[in-house]
Every structure is written in C-alpha cells, then in structure tokens.
Design an enzyme around this catalytic site. Structure first.
Site, PDB file in Angstrom:
ATOM      1  N   ASP A 195      37.007 -25.397   6.144  1.00 18.30           N
ATOM      2  CA  ASP A 195      38.368 -25.818   5.608  1.00 18.30           C
ATOM      3  C   ASP A 195      39.254 -25.386   6.907  1.00 18.30           C
ATOM      4  OD1 ASP A 195      37.543 -26.901   3.505  1.00 18.30           O
ATOM      5  OD2 ASP A 195      38.263 -25.486   2.066  1.00 18.30           O
TER       6      ASP A 195
ATOM      7  N   TYR B  50      38.716 -33.377  -3.054  1.00 19.39           N
ATOM      8  CA  TYR B  50      38.621 -32.082  -3.361  1.00 19.39           C
ATOM      9  C   TYR B  50      39.667 -31.517  -4.198  1.00 19.39           C
ATOM     10  CZ  TYR B  50      37.563 -27.455  -2.418  1.00 19.39           C
ATOM     11  OH  TYR B  50      36.914 -25.879  -2.596  1.00 19.39           O
TER      12      TYR B  50
END
Length: 451
Positions: free
Chosen positions: A54, A270
């Site tokens: 990420d 997500y």
C-alpha cells in the site's frame, strides 16, 4: 504476498531503547517466519523484485522491512546476482493505474517509513506501560493506546457533562392559520414585541395565549428561494461505519465484517480507506450508467470530484465503491448484512455523480397585534421538491421530507386564527456517544479511527 507486516516490535518487552534516540527493535512474528522464508526463496530465483505494498505509511514500512530482510537495500550486499529492487505505487486497483505504477517505479519514501515508525513507537510507549495498569485495575486483556485512551476520555467527559447537566423548562407555541381561500397551514411563534420568545412556564404561556386570541393577523412578507441539495461524497471507512450505524444500528465491527465479505467476493473495492476519490475508469462507468438508467437530465456536465476533508488522510486507496456499477444488489447467496451494506455503497456511489436536487423554499412572516404591549410575529417555512436529482435513488420517503409546501400567500393577506397548540419542552443533555458518533468525533479531532 507478505500478509502484512513481517517485522514488528517484540511482544515480550518494550522493544524501544528510550536511552538511545528511541531506537526500535524489530523481530519477526511467529506468523511471519514462514512468509519470510518463502519470500527469500522466491527472491533468490528472481531477476528483479517489485514491492507493491500500500502507498500509505504502513505499506511503505512493510516494503522497507521486506527490502531489509531480503537484502535489497542499496547499502546492503544483495545475495542475488544482478538483482534490482523497484517500488511500484498505485492508489486504485484498475488496469490503468497498475500499468502506470509499473511504468514509473520509485525508491522507498523514508519520510513515510519514519512517520510509521514514530506512530508505532508512540503506540508502544503509551500502550505497553499503561495496559498492565488496566489489567490490574479493570480487566485483563484490555488495550490502552493512542486512540483507545483518548476515546475513553471522550466518553468519560461526555458522561460527566450529562451528570452535571441541569434541565430547564421552556414552551413553544404553534398556531394554525386559515387563508382567505380557506387553506390551512401551521406557523411557529417566533417573536413577542420584537424579541425572541422565552416562555419558561405554563403561567407565562397561558397569559400569552389569551393575547394571541385577541389579535388580528396578516401576512407581512413572503420570500421564495431555490436551494440546491448536493449528494454526499463516496464512502470512506469511517463514513460507511457512521451511515450503517445510523440507518441499521450496526456496530463498526459488524459493518467491517460484512464489507470484508463483499470485498473478498469481488463486489466492492478495498474497504479500509480514508479517501473520497474515485478512479477515473469508475467515474466513466458510473456516469454512463446514470445516463442510460435515468437520462441525461440527471447527469452533471462534468464528473463530481470530492476532496478529502481530513488533514490526516493518506488517500492510499480510492473510496469504497462497487466494482461493477450495473450490479444493483449483492449476490443472493450472501447474508442480509452484506446485502444492506452493498446497497448503501451502491446508492452512495451512483448518487454522488448525479445532479443535485432543487428545492423551492418559501418563508412567510405573519404579524399580529393585540395591543401596544403585545405584538406577535410568527414564522412558516414550506418546501417543494422541483427536481429530485440524486434523491431519486433513495425512494419516496426521502423526497417527502422536502415536499412540505405552504399555500399561495401574498403580502398583506388577512389570516384567521384557527387553532393554538402550546407545547412543553425540557432541555436535554448531549446524548451519549454511539459507535458512529464516537468514530466521527475521533476523526474530526484528528485522533484516528479505532481498528
């Protein structure tokens, strides 16, 4: 996949050298040892290693630890001949974003790494020494930390405010007027002799009611304005938790459990994000859907772009949205919770790209006079939904709230008093926090979101 962090501070001790610049001690967890072994094995056979964790500080720290463990950092001797290490960063999981990230790799951002380390060390310094006190005084297993401790303080302060709150009595007066065309509408007493009303007991109210009955009334002003009601921004983790808490009474953990299932089934993007941004490809799909399903009248000329309000937001991922906007409902095999959460996400995503609702709002002021000491002013507000816009998605119940019209009134028109409705009230202490309101407050204060 590294399955998250492969190194962390040890659980058995503080793991921070407070005497030497707060140097952290990192060790592999029991869970991560086989992951590290697998990564080393794969890296030893690879000609290049790409790190695509990420793009927030946690992800950067994970990438940094992987690079350290695999010996990929520039200041370390690589065990793999001709090995190259690259960092690929993308903020949305779309083919375009992924290709762009791999076309323009970068090095590790040590500012993000240092930021994560500072937060982790702070959590440990606060929580590691405070948690044992909770175990002794309250209950074993409780966790204290940067977010939990502040959340408890907020709850306690709110409870103290409620305990010390003294309720006071006040009254309101609603009246019913009839027009010259025998149309009725309600109005609220707003002023007496040019001052806002402050009626504190029944005796005061009874005296005023007698004078109200003696007065003659007319419309002193009528003002009509058009108001625009814009759609809400797409969901972040926090706003989804709040919306589901308010509509369904779901706890934050119940919301995230349902969202996790939706994500694992490929139905939503997500679900842990602080960004209100939507991928360009998603914007195009949503706008095409709106034009096809509702017509061009419901489609703004350009896509709506929402800016994240929180100064702490890292915007590592795009907002929570359906992966396929044409799929209006979740898989029928999923539970009721997942269906409800999916419906919330779908509606919010589509609505955020629709035109605003147009509401015609009419404000009328009615004046009456019993004598020189008793001059009254009443206020009435009516609304009429002229164009439903994004409200079309929410059903008739939501539209009804904006359809409370007044009869056609003209300045100087005489009115007849039909009915008087006095109401007794008591001031109330601020409500206790719900999970949704606590999460919202923590976010507004820049403290963070409870995991």
């Amino acid at each position: 996949a590294s399955m998250g962090h492969i190194l962390d501070l040890p659980k058995s001790k503080l793991g921070v050298d407070t005497e030497h610049n707060f140097e952290p001690e990192y060790v592999p967890s029991l869970r991560s040892k086989p992951v590290i072994k697998t990564l080393k094995s794969k890296a030893s056979k690879a000609s290049a290693v790409w790190l695509s964790t990420d793009p927030d500080r946690e992800g950067e720290a994970i990438a940094w630890h992987i690079a350290e463990v695999l010996g990929l950092r520039k200041n370390q001797k690589s065990k793999v001949k001709n090995q190259k290490f690259r960092r690929a960063v993308f903020h949305e999981i779309t083919p375009e974003a992924v290709k762009e990230a791999f076309a323009h790799p970068r090095d590790l951002d040590m500012n993000l790494v240092d930021s994560q380390q500072a937060r982790r060390i702070l959590d440990r310094l606060v929580g590691y020494k405070l948690s044992p006190l909770l175990w002794k005084k309250v209950r074993y297993g409780l966790s204290a930390g940067r977010v939990q401790s502040v959340a408890v303080r907020l709850i306690v302060e709110r409870e103290r405010e409620r305990t010390s709150f003294n309720s006071t009595e006040y009254w309101s007066v609603e009246v019913e007027f009839s027009t010259e065309k025998n149309e009725t509408f309600s109005s609220q007493l707003a002023e007496i002799n040019g001052k806002k009303i402050a009626l504190g007991n029944k005796g005061e109210v009874d005296a005023i009611l007698e004078k109200i009955k003696e007065s003659a009334y007319k419309v002193s002003s009528v003002e009509t304005t058009e108001k625009r009601r814009n759609p809400y921004a797409p969901f972040t983790t926090s706003s989804l938790q709040q919306a589901a808490g308010n509509r369904y009474g779901f706890t934050a953990s119940r919301v995230m459990k349902a969202a996790q299932v939706l994500y694992e089934n490929g139905l939503i993007t997500y679900m842990r994000t602080d960004s209100t941004n939507l991928a360009a490809a998603a914007l195009t799909q949503v706008r095409q859907f709106i034009e096809k399903e509702f017509g061009v009248a419901y489609l703004p000329e350009i896509a709506r772009i929402y800016k994240t309000k929180s100064k702490m937001a890292q915007e590592a991922h795009e907002a929570i949205r359906p992966t396929k906007v044409e799929l209006r409902t979740a898989n029928s095999e999923l539970s009721g919770d997942e269906a409800k959460i999916y419906e919330l996400i779908w509606q919010r995503t589509v609505a955020c790209q629709m035109k605003e609702a147009l509401i015609e709002q009419t404000s009328a002021t009615i004046e009456g006079r019993a004598d020189s000491d008793h001059q009254f002013k009443f206020k009435s507000v009516g609304s009429l939904l002229k164009f439903d816009g994004w409200l079309k998605l929410l059903g008739k119940g939501e539209e009804d709230e904006t359809d409370n019209r007044l009869p056609a009134l003209s300045t100087g028109e005489k009115l007849e008093l039909m009915n008087l409705i006095p109401s007794q009230h008591f001031t109330e202490a601020q409500a206790r926090f719900t999970e949704a309101t606590l999460i919202k407050t923590l976010e507004e204060l820049g403290i963070g979101r409870p995991s």
